[in-house]
Structures are given as C-alpha cells and as structure tokens.
Design an enzyme around this catalytic site. Sequence first.
Site, short mmCIF file in Angstrom:
data_model
loop_
_atom_site.label_atom_id
_atom_site.label_comp_id
_atom_site.label_asym_id
_atom_site.label_seq_id
_atom_site.Cartn_x
_atom_site.Cartn_y
_atom_site.Cartn_z
N GLU A 1 0.84 -1.21 0.00
CA GLU A 1 0.00 0.00 0.00
C GLU A 1 0.86 1.25 0.00
OE1 GLU A 1 0.80 1.52 2.95
OE2 GLU A 1 1.80 -0.35 3.52
N GLU B 1 4.48 -0.54 1.72
CA GLU B 1 4.69 -0.78 0.28
C GLU B 1 4.60 -2.26 -0.10
OE1 GLU B 1 8.38 0.88 -1.11
OE2 GLU B 1 7.91 2.90 -0.41
#
Length: 357
Positions: A176, A319
Amino acid sequence: MTEQLLLQQIQEIQPLDQESMNQASAHLDQLTKPQGSLGKLESLAIQLAGITGTQAPLLERRSVIVMAADHGIASEGVSAYPAEVTPQMLLNMLHGGAAVNVLARQASAHVVCVDIGVNADIEHPRLHSRSIRKGTANMAEGPAMSRDEAVRAIRTGMEIAADEVRRGTSLFVTGELGIGNTTASAALISALTGLPPARVVGRGTGLDDAGVHRKTEAIRRSLERNRCDATDPVGVLAAVGGLEIGGLAGVILGAALHQCPVMLDGFISAAAALLAVRLAPACAAYMIASHQSDEKGHAAVLEQLGLQPMLQLDMRLGEGTGGVLALHLVDAANRIMREMATFASAGVAGASGEVPQ
C-alpha cells in the site's frame, strides 16, 4: 456487483485441502532431519500444500499488489509527511525506484500499482487506474466515504486479484501507499476490535510524541463522531477506513477465492486482513504473516488474526517490503519439499536406529 452479491460470493471461499496437508506433513517427517526441526518453514510448507492442493507448488508468478490512496484525515497533522508525497511516491514506484521495487526484483516478484483513490491525476502506462474518489473525506468530521464507495473498493481489489490470476499469478503480496493510512488503519482496527486507540496507534512515518498524541486524538474524535458498529465491517470501512484498505481486503478475498496464498505485509495490510476476515472468516487460512512491523499495534492485530509472523526486522515502511522479503522463505520451504533427501533415499538411520526401506 451489489453489496449482497459481493457478500454471497466471498462465502464461496473453500477450506484448505486437508489431504494435501497430511501428505505434506508425512513427507516432511520422512526427510533427513528431526521431526519439526525446521519450525515455521515446515508449517509454511504444509499450509501452502493445503492452499494449492499440491505438495510443493512452484508459485512462479508472484504479484505485489500496491494499492495507493489518499486520506482526508491527513489534514489533522497525523503524518510527518505532507499528502503530496502519495502521488510523488507512486510515480517513483512506477519508475522502479522504491524499496519494494528493489526487493521485488531480488525475489522475482511483479509489482502492480493501483490508483484506487490518490488525490491527483496520474498517468503512466503501468498504472492501473481504478480511482473511486480523490482521497477519503476527513473522518474526524464525518464518514470517510459512502457505503457504496466502500463496497466498490473491496470489489476493485477482488477484480484486480482475478485479473492477476488470469495472467498466471499464483501468490499475492499485499502492499500500500498513502499518507495518513496508518491513522485510518488504527481507527478501523479499534472500531472492529474494541481496542483503545492508544493501544494501536504508532509513529507511522516517524511522528514525535506530540504527533502521536495528535494522531490518537484524531482517531478518538473520528470514532466518537462516526459511532461505528463492529458487527458491520463494510460500515466500519466506510466510516473510518481507507480506499486502499478496502482494496487490499478485496485482494485477500479474491486470492482466497482462487485458492492462492496471500503474503501480508505490515500494519495496514493487517488492518485489511482483519476486515477481510470479518467479512469471510474462511479467508484467514490463506494468509501468511510475513513479519511483525515496528508499528505499535501490529502485534495486537496479528494476535486478533491468530497469525504468527515469519520475520521480525523492526520495519515500518509498508509498500509490501516485508511481504516481498518473506517470499524467500516460501522458496526455501518449497525447495525443502522438492529437493531434500528422505531417510530411505539417503540410506540414513531414523530415530529408531533403522534405515527405512
């Protein structure tokens, strides 16, 4: 797809293949080692067998699904970085310069970037543009999004997962990107579990003590304003969640529907996993916790999910970085299953002192 149809579809998630798990366990016990001596690698190998119905699945195409979105709560000063960083970092990721890109290349994984709610107009040939709205509203002042938008976020994640399965993906990693997303994650976790905000709020992008207090108060006001019902996961997502959290929950549900393992990253991924489990408890069996992050509430959420992390590296980047690192453990577990000699094939005596025939 209406909310009712979505809820009906995710109830079709199947339990793991117990016969394949039994066969994998029996094979592990025949290998040239004391039984259970490879610890979590053995548990992982058995779980992968149950998910895929294959004793040592190759899992060659691995996709890191990075959902990117912005958050209205960022205006409350809950992050050490400005909201403009979200689109800037998304472009960096699309150009291959982010940490997740580097680690994904090492692990032979494919990074899929999805704009599900970034507050900017971004064009790039490798970007999956699935924007539902330009960031959520400030949840301290009212709902983060509408209920329809929450359903669309989940559905989008499921569609992305289905698309990747059609491209040959057999293992998913959740990732994300979005300034303010640890705040939304903490609020969602608190609403779904009843844990007080102070128990799950961490430093995020590197807040000082005053920043953590400000973040905790913003979550407390958000929960007070929205009066969430823990028995209504979609309603909680709409009230205090994030578009990328809903999207990742959809990825998890979609992976489970297609009988693919899903490697969870850190705190935000765990919030999405909790949402997914509250919607369809059967999906929990398809989850692997890659690591326990340095974010304060991550351990509490993993406990709620009943998951044991594979690694603990004091990471808090997000991430999908922790998830990608744990792919090397998936490879290790599968190589053990495929390549390690048995007592019989190696002519080695087992615990009984006899060489099996």
